[in-house]
Design a protein around this motif. Structure first.
Motif, PDB file in Angstrom:
ATOM      1  N   VAL A 457       0.775  -0.993  -0.002  1.00  0.00           N
ATOM      2  CA  VAL A 457       0.044   0.181   0.007  1.00  0.00           C
ATOM      3  C   VAL A 457       0.959   1.420   0.073  1.00  0.00           C
ATOM      4  CG1 VAL A 457      -2.059  -0.986   1.078  1.00  0.00           C
ATOM      5  CG2 VAL A 457      -0.070  -0.110   2.669  1.00  0.00           C
ATOM      6  N   ARG A 458       0.426   2.318  -0.476  1.00  0.00           N
ATOM      7  CA  ARG A 458       0.951   3.624  -0.245  1.00  0.00           C
ATOM      8  C   ARG A 458       0.898   4.269   0.856  1.00  0.00           C
ATOM      9  NH1 ARG A 458       0.319   7.063  -5.220  1.00  0.00           N
ATOM     10  NH2 ARG A 458       2.292   7.780  -4.636  1.00  0.00           N
ATOM     11  N   ARG A 459       1.031   5.464   1.070  1.00  0.00           N
ATOM     12  CA  ARG A 459       0.773   6.156   2.355  1.00  0.00           C
ATOM     13  C   ARG A 459      -0.599   6.148   2.628  1.00  0.00           C
ATOM     14  NH1 ARG A 459       4.931  11.424   2.778  1.00  0.00           N
ATOM     15  NH2 ARG A 459       6.425  10.702   1.444  1.00  0.00           N
ATOM     16  N   LEU A 460      -0.707   5.857   4.132  1.00  0.00           N
ATOM     17  CA  LEU A 460      -2.005   5.615   4.484  1.00  0.00           C
ATOM     18  C   LEU A 460      -2.805   6.883   5.414  1.00  0.00           C
ATOM     19  CD1 LEU A 460      -1.268   2.181   5.621  1.00  0.00           C
ATOM     20  CD2 LEU A 460      -3.126   2.826   4.144  1.00  0.00           C
ATOM     21  N   ASP A 461      -3.916   6.790   5.055  1.00  0.00           N
ATOM     22  CA  ASP A 461      -4.966   8.114   5.693  1.00  0.00           C
ATOM     23  C   ASP A 461      -4.900   7.911   7.212  1.00  0.00           C
ATOM     24  OD1 ASP A 461      -6.305  10.157   6.510  1.00  0.00           O
ATOM     25  OD2 ASP A 461      -7.496  10.009   4.530  1.00  0.00           O
ATOM     26  N   GLU A 462      -4.234   8.389   8.026  1.00  0.00           N
ATOM     27  CA  GLU A 462      -3.979   8.241   9.514  1.00  0.00           C
ATOM     28  C   GLU A 462      -5.179   9.216  10.088  1.00  0.00           C
ATOM     29  OE1 GLU A 462      -0.414   7.313  11.202  1.00  0.00           O
ATOM     30  OE2 GLU A 462       0.543   6.688   9.545  1.00  0.00           O
ATOM     31  N   LEU A 464      -8.003   9.899   8.827  1.00  0.00           N
ATOM     32  CA  LEU A 464      -9.432   9.407   8.800  1.00  0.00           C
ATOM     33  C   LEU A 464      -9.549   8.260   9.617  1.00  0.00           C
ATOM     34  CD1 LEU A 464     -11.831   8.670   6.778  1.00  0.00           C
ATOM     35  CD2 LEU A 464     -10.395   7.049   5.725  1.00  0.00           C
ATOM     36  N   ALA A 465      -8.287   7.332   9.901  1.00  0.00           N
ATOM     37  CA  ALA A 465      -8.356   6.344  10.689  1.00  0.00           C
ATOM     38  C   ALA A 465      -8.644   6.806  12.108  1.00  0.00           C
ATOM     39  CB  ALA A 465      -7.184   5.618  10.791  1.00  0.00           C
ATOM     40  N   ALA A 466      -8.202   7.830  12.635  1.00  0.00           N
ATOM     41  CA  ALA A 466      -8.562   8.504  13.755  1.00  0.00           C
ATOM     42  C   ALA A 466      -9.954   9.173  14.043  1.00  0.00           C
ATOM     43  CB  ALA A 466      -7.438   9.061  14.276  1.00  0.00           C
ATOM     44  N   ARG A 467     -10.229   9.880  12.717  1.00  0.00           N
ATOM     45  CA  ARG A 467     -11.292  10.472  13.142  1.00  0.00           C
ATOM     46  C   ARG A 467     -12.648   9.652  13.075  1.00  0.00           C
ATOM     47  NH1 ARG A 467     -10.754  14.456   8.782  1.00  0.00           N
ATOM     48  NH2 ARG A 467     -11.736  12.683   7.515  1.00  0.00           N
ATOM     49  N   PRO A 469     -12.910   6.115  13.610  1.00  0.00           N
ATOM     50  CA  PRO A 469     -12.203   4.773  13.772  1.00  0.00           C
ATOM     51  C   PRO A 469     -13.116   3.552  13.574  1.00  0.00           C
ATOM     52  CG  PRO A 469     -12.392   6.144  15.901  1.00  0.00           C
ATOM     53  CD  PRO A 469     -13.168   6.774  14.845  1.00  0.00           C
TER      54      PRO A 469
END
Lengths: 473, 444, 473, 444
Positions: A457-462, A464-467, A469
């Motif tokens: 995978v390329r850079r991940l949207d962290e 989004l993951a935290a907002r 969950p």
């Protein structure tokens, strides 16, 4: 290729396990207590094998390549240690077996504690804490118990800004208020700063040495004298012990309590986050406060002793992560006195990288380092390339990135710990990659912003993951 | 030494680059009075073959399963572990990776732990599970501290039927905090007596274990209702044998706010008590008060699904002293093992296996009762139960050791009031013949 | 990332192994006999681990995904079998141990032979041949010895065009001239064709049943009668036994000699080409010709018996690939009577694929198949897409390609053997991929010519490799 | 059953697609008189755990190393095998792959075997090695058949000091061919007596083994010269202990045309004699006459280096009856194991290990001689040697079995003329204490 989530696979009624034959009748149970059982997918054995084989292939480990994650000591995890830990006599041992049937592991734990005592110079050792952070907690519990016992509970603990990140939380868990100590211009602790803060409501100080800048706290003896002078204790975070085995006797430095991370210095596997083990070594004076039970030797027989009334108590239901202790013991027996070479080579490797890369990357503290060296992205910032970009680009070269943005005292930190396991050729390849990235930062900053290109995978949207969950499926 | 790659030539070349005369010179920044004077007093290094011999000897000095028949659980259970788990865990990519700080090259660990969290939620009937804690005992301590953070109250109550060693760890964690732990008594039937609950004032949390230390299945649904009579009190459902949830109502179904316990049963070797697996789950609303790592699902720049460590703002390296806990790792490899095990077992398998555990234990319980050894407790049990043996049983127990049988755990050191009682355990690894042999031996 | 060749790594004097301590003096040896030792690279243990970890990641195995290589029976290789074979009592056993110290493995070999006898219906069994092809050789040696013994050495052997590729070479090694028998229009052997060729200088016939088209040779009894009528023997190539366990008793068919491939039907690992094991099962009449030693049971004791004067001799210095036999034995004990289900599901899976794909790919013989089915590229040839392109494109979908261009009697053959290990979901995914490729063949033939795209390397120049062989570095 | 994924529902759905009423109907193409009438008479399936118990019992009935001290080699050697090899070999990608027919997804096997071929060439001093044969014995048979193909002659000569079991396999391979094998005698010193060579007529090949079956190191360089006195005769250098080439002149240096032997010593467990590793190498000029698989280096469409199976035109699936051999597999996993082992050992390691083997064997030889048990042969030896023991030694030998020592191999069944002789072996796994114990026991 994507591998579906477990529950997107399988078919109800399929089985991946061998169930023993039923040789007794069914016993009825009150319906009010029974449930439907969990909604697990039913897979075949081959489904299971393929699933986890595939997932594992998306992981980078020490077995995959150089993993210079600063402060984590990603050294080789010897395969023979796995053989030893999985011996049926060890792996199948119940913790409450009578002592007569537990002599093998009791002897092992007894001797391992003695070796760790010798390596640190702090001869009283508990093996019980499950990880470095629980070791820290144990240390703080000892601080607390000691001061309570001597009649003067204290409320604060000094923590330099170059200490490990878990230190303040561990102190807080024991009700101490952490007080930050600023390090000096050379990146090391200045005795005056400590003297200014140390008072008789301060339980002591937590020092990481070598510190998270990879520097030896050369004023540590003066600092310890100041703290001791005010009735305080000195806690040493031994996470960086890999730099100084056989070179420094921590007990001589004035440290009273020290935890070790067996998964760092003593080669036990990191396993994607654990299990670790965090033995705590203390001075003889503090031995009465160690957790129970302790392994003692009566003549030729080993037994577990609970009878330490000043003990802080138990940190683990049984004796800690014994499976990890077995691996560390195997490592120590395999190296013996050569542990000093381990530290020498670890330090040699870090200094070699520091020296070779200091033209390409900004070195905030240009002095001999210990087992790791800290650069920053200052030179690259001019081209709008940040530490994160450099780290991600390293993946495209087949390396795990270093630790980044830590320690916090250095802006845009790149913290490189090669460990003694890496050969000169591998270091040279890493240095080449870093230099190429430095050139690329000038020539094609966007190539770095768009990295990594090669992983699954390329850079991940962290964010989004935290907002929003999504923590299960 | 095969772990150290440097040749004398490598060292020479590198020292030259560094500008150090020799290896000692590398340590110039360490003041003389900080240098170790004497050499390390450690044994000569062993060869790989000497180490094998030495370890084989030590291991031979253990009375371990399956060679020894161990009718003892008490928080450590001998279950069969498929060879598949063992071999997959040895894959270096899992085994030699660190905490997945760099998600792009850690999707193996991340997806696996996301699956772990999901399966734990399904098993426990809970909304959200963390990536695991150290063990069941410290997990319970963390859970109780969490009830204090959530409720902003200062007292927790813990059943006396909770594993006594877990309670000692709770004591340790609470000792320096100033918060209070009160004990709930055990009733005649072997279950927690909650009748005094209302007299205990404002409780942050109440912890029960089911099956409890005596193997008794608590009436958790009823307990949940009683505890929630005070809506601010959190119900903590602890466990040491999660296999039971293959047939029992899950903690979530019984209204638990936090479920936590030891997951060693799920594919992890006993290893003299550790490493195990601290399973930890809660209701959705408490997720930001939860200790431990969490893995979440997200997307990459191209919109492709991927997994990351998330909600790290709760953690110590960011929140420092305000963190939910000081824990900064998990039992990653053990969580991975349990995920593999739960995947192999499946829903159908866990139902059958749980049944078999209970049914075999009931067989032994009935056989012992028929032989005149009955249980002091009437509550239903899962795969453990308490038996009262006659006065001289300690001698029989010792004699049975010689026959490679460990006939249960004497409860006296843990519960002086039960000094003639023994805690027996039967899992699927003990078959009918083994049980018949035991009964014959204890009755002879 | 490329992984350098072993000798491009390392540094002289480095070590990857633990050498025992020297506890004796050096003994001089005549200089004329001594050499310099080989020019091997010196690596560390971690170098070795990383090298082979990385290389392995470029391989596709059954653990990686569906591997429908026709005629190879790529079923799941159970992990427990590896546990068993590596038990120190087995793995550390010297083959010339006195019988008293070898009872465990002798018992295992004795019982395994009995199980294979039961499964095939040919009760006299040797476990000695190291692979299927050595099993065939053993069979031909038995043919030769039998005819020599009965006083009439014969010079020819009949081999149908649907037989396995090794058959002619095995016959030739024993001095027989192979005579081809053309199969009939349905893809199976016609008794008349055999009758026309069978004479009293012909030692017998070698029949693969089910044959390489995946079809059952339904005339086999008549064929056997014809061959036996002329004093010949019938050899059965049991490579395809996975289709008929519990369904057919090979002994009943008139087969006199049959070899099995344990790495096919009995789940032993293929290991990138071996080791295999090729037990040979024969009728009681041919038992005297089996290789020696044979395991016999005297009361409760097992021993090795050399005393078979008509034996063809030894095929292996010791008793064959015992480590492989252990795995096959474990497999048989794990399945027992369920071996019939194995064959049923293997046949079900092949027929399911045949049925679902026959609209998309040309099926030269549209009749119920056994454990594998054979398609061709006839439909795709219109778009200039060949079997090779289809095979390579399957890699891009995460599947191993089927066997291609075999059997030779079918032009552009695509020979698919799913085995019983594959679940319906996996078969459906495979079918989807094949259908997508069929569509792509029409829409974008070049996409197929340019495949595979995802593996480490693209199509390799095999002509260059053969024209200028570079066989070492 | 955990290996069989189909559920009843899957089966129903698939049968419907296929158009078969039930599973039996799938076999409609099999005539009735070809159908098996009776069910398979096999035991009930064992669970994974029952199988473990059963196999543990069988394994316990073996007198295997290291529990038993085995002073016996004779073609199967107990050497230490690093745990690294064992764990890497368990990687499914190696282990569950087939012959690398599809090179794009088989580069792991292909590069590994290319490295194997290269290291074998370096070890044996030869130009080209194949991807391995079944074992040392059949490899020798194939080598001798190859000399016949190359020379177009009909007779080969084999030393009586070649492993007697290898010679029996050669006999088997030659029996139906009409070609002849003649035996070369052994001289007083334990080496092959080549003095009669010139009287044997036109030989296709001459095979010697070094170290030979008696452990004696043949003078291979001299033998090579004598054999090549007839330039059309091929010199076949056989071996059963390739570790010796860590210190001895290689076959290539001694002029061998073909070198072949057993590679079990190089990291492969003994496993009661198999699977082993048939190592096989020759001069470049004979490559197209060579049996077995070959891996070659090439490039892909983008010019990137890769590896493929090559020179397949020699093989049976293309040449059919004209093939160089019927062999169509190799001992892939064993070749992989030996590659890992040779990589771990390295050049420095193999020199040291070979020395240690010889030096320890010499220590035992000298100790036995001092105790009055001397060797009938004077030629230098590597890690095996022959000792003459007194009449009643068979009793001592049996008594030593009870003490878990196998004191060598009695030569009588193999060489009736040496009925009072025993072949002893000492590898690095036998230390000085073990040897001292043995000497004490045989002299008491």
């Amino acid at each position: 290729f994507n591998e579906p989530l477990l529950w997107e696979k399988g078919s109800p009624g399929r089985t991946g396990i061998s169930l023993p034959r039923r040789d007794v009748d069914e016993a009825p149970l009150d319906k009010a207590l029974t449930g439907d059982g969990p909604d697990f997918p039913d897979l075949s054995e081959l489904d299971v094998v393929r699933h986890f084989t595939k997932l594992s292939q998306w992981n980078f480990g020490v077995d995959s390549g150089m993993y210079p994650l600063g402060s984590c000591t990603m050294k080789y995890n010897p395969k023979t240690n796995e053989r030893q830990a999985s011996l049926p006599g060890f792996a199948g041992a119940h913790p409450l077996l009578p002592e007569r049937l537990s002599q093998g592991l009791l002897a092992l734990m007894h001797d391992l504690a003695a070796y760790l005592g010798e390596i640190t110079g702090l001869p009283a050792v508990t093996l019980q804490p499950s990880a470095g952070s629980q070791g820290e907690l144990t240390g703080m519990l000892i601080f607390s118990a000691y001061h309570k016992h001597t009649g003067k509970p204290r409320s604060k603990v000094l923590i330099p800004d170059t200490a490990h990140g878990t230190n303040p939380a561990s102190a807080a868990l024991c009700g101490f208020k952490p007080v930050a100590v600023k390090s000096g211009p050379d990146g090391i602790l200045v005795p005056e700063a400590v003297a200014a803060l140390m008072d008789d409501d301060t339980a002591g100080i937590m020092i990481t040495n070598p510190n998270t800048l990879g520097l030896f706290e050369s004023n540590i003896r003066q600092v310890a004298d100041i703290v001791h002078g005010k009735g305080g204790l000195v806690y040493g975070d031994g996470a960086n012990m890999n730099a100084i085995m056989g070179v420094v006797n921590v007990g001589d430095l004035g440290v009273d309590v020290l935890h070790l991370n067996l998964h760092k210095t003593f080669s036990t596997p990191h396993g994607g986050g654990g299990p670790g083990a965090g033995p705590v070594c203390v001075t003889p004076a503090l031995a009465p406060f160690l957790p129970v039970p302790r392994v003692v030797k009566d003549g030729e027989v080993f037994r577990l002793d609970e009878n330490y009334p000043l003990s802080v108590g138990k940190l683990h239901a049984f004796y800690g992560n014994v499976g990890i202790l077995i691996r560390a013991y195997s490592y120590i027996l395999s190296l013996g006195k050569c542990l000093k070479q381990v530290s020498q080579y670890a330090v040699l490797n870090a200094n070699y990288i520091k020296q070779r890369l200091k033209g390409d990357y900004h070195l905030p503290f240009d002095r001999p380092c210990m087992h790791e060296c800290v650069f920053t992205d200052k030179f690259q910032q001019e081209h709008h390339v940040a530490t994160l970009d450099i780290a991600k680009r390293l993946m495209d070269h087949g390396f795990h990135p270093p630790t980044i943005y830590f320690p916090l005292v250095v802006s845009g930190a790149i913290m490189i710990e090669p460990t003694e396991s890496e050969s000169k050729e591998t270091l040279d390849q890493f240095i080449d990659a870093m230099q190429q990235i430095a050139r690329e930062a000038k020539a094609c900053p966007d190539c770095l912003h768009e990295s990594p290109q090669f992983p699954k995978v390329r850079r991940l949207d962290e964010t989004l993951a935290a907002r929003s969950p999504c923590l299960k499926g | 030494m095969r772990y150290l790659p440097h040749t004398p030539e490598d060292i020479r070349a590198m020292l030259q680059v560094v500008g150090a005369a020799d290896l000692d010179a590398l340590f110039a920044s360490i003041p003389d009075d900080c240098r170790r004077k004497e050499a390390l007093n450690l044994p000569e290094p062993l060869t790989e073959w000497e180490l094998n011999g030495h370890m084989d000897n030590l291991a031979a000095g253990m009375g371990a399963s399956p060679g020894t028949k161990v009718f003892m659980g008490a928080g450590s259970y001998h279950h069969h572990i498929p060879e598949v788990t063992r071999q997959l865990l040895l894959r270096g990519e899992y085994f030699t990776a660190y905490t997945p700080y760099q998600p792009e090259i850690s999707q193996g660990t991340l997806q696996t732990i996301y699956e772990y969290q999901s399966l734990v939620c399904r098993l426990l009937g809970m909304d959200v599970a963390n990536a695991s804690m150290y063990d069941g005992a410290s997990g319970l301590a963390e859970a109780l501290l969490m009830t204090i953070r959530v409720s902003r109250r200062k007292t927790v109550a813990v059943s006396r039927a909770v594993h006594p060693l877990y309670r000692r760890v709770v004591e340790t964690y609470f000792a320096p905090t100033g918060f209070e732990v009160v004990e709930l008594p055990v009733g005649q039937d072997g279950r927690t007596d909650l009748s005094g609950l209302k007299d205990l004032g404002e409780l942050a949390g109440v912890a029960l274990q089911s099956p409890n230390f005596f193997g008794c299945i608590e009436d958790m649904a009823a307990a949940g209702k009683m505890i929630h009579a005070d809506p601010k009190t959190l119900f903590v459902a602890a466990f040491s044998e999660p296999l039971a949830f293959g047939m029992l109502k899950s903690p979530g179904e019984c209204g638990a706010d936090i479920a936590c316990g030891e997951g060693q049963s799920l594919g992890i070797p006993q290893s003299f008590g550790g490493p195990g697996l601290g399973m930890f789950a809660s209701r959705q609303s408490y997720v930001r008060s939860m200790p431990g790592r969490l893995i979440g699902k997200t997307v990459d720049r191209d919109g492709k699904t991927g997994f990351v460590l998330t909600l790290a703002t709760r953690e110590q390296h960011i929140r420092r002293e305000k963190a939910t806990s000081n824990i900064c790792s998990n039992q990653g490899l053990c969580a991975t093992a349990s995920t593999m095990y739960m995947a192999a077992l499946g829903g159908t398998g866990i139902r059958q296996l749980a049944r078999l555990n209970r049914d075999r234990a009931e067989y032994l319980k009935a056989s012992l009762a028929k032989a005149g050894f009955s249980s002091p407790f009437s509550a239903p049990t899962f795969n453990e139960f308490v038996v009262r043996f006659p006065d001289k049983f300690e001698e029989t127990w010792k004699a049975l050791l010689e026959k490679k049988m460990v006939a249960g755990l004497h409860l006296e050191p843990y519960y002086p009031e039960l000094s003639d009682c023994w805690l027996m355990c039967v899992t699927e690894t003990i078959d009918r013949d083994d049980m018949d042999t035991l009964v014959k031996e204890v009755t002879r």
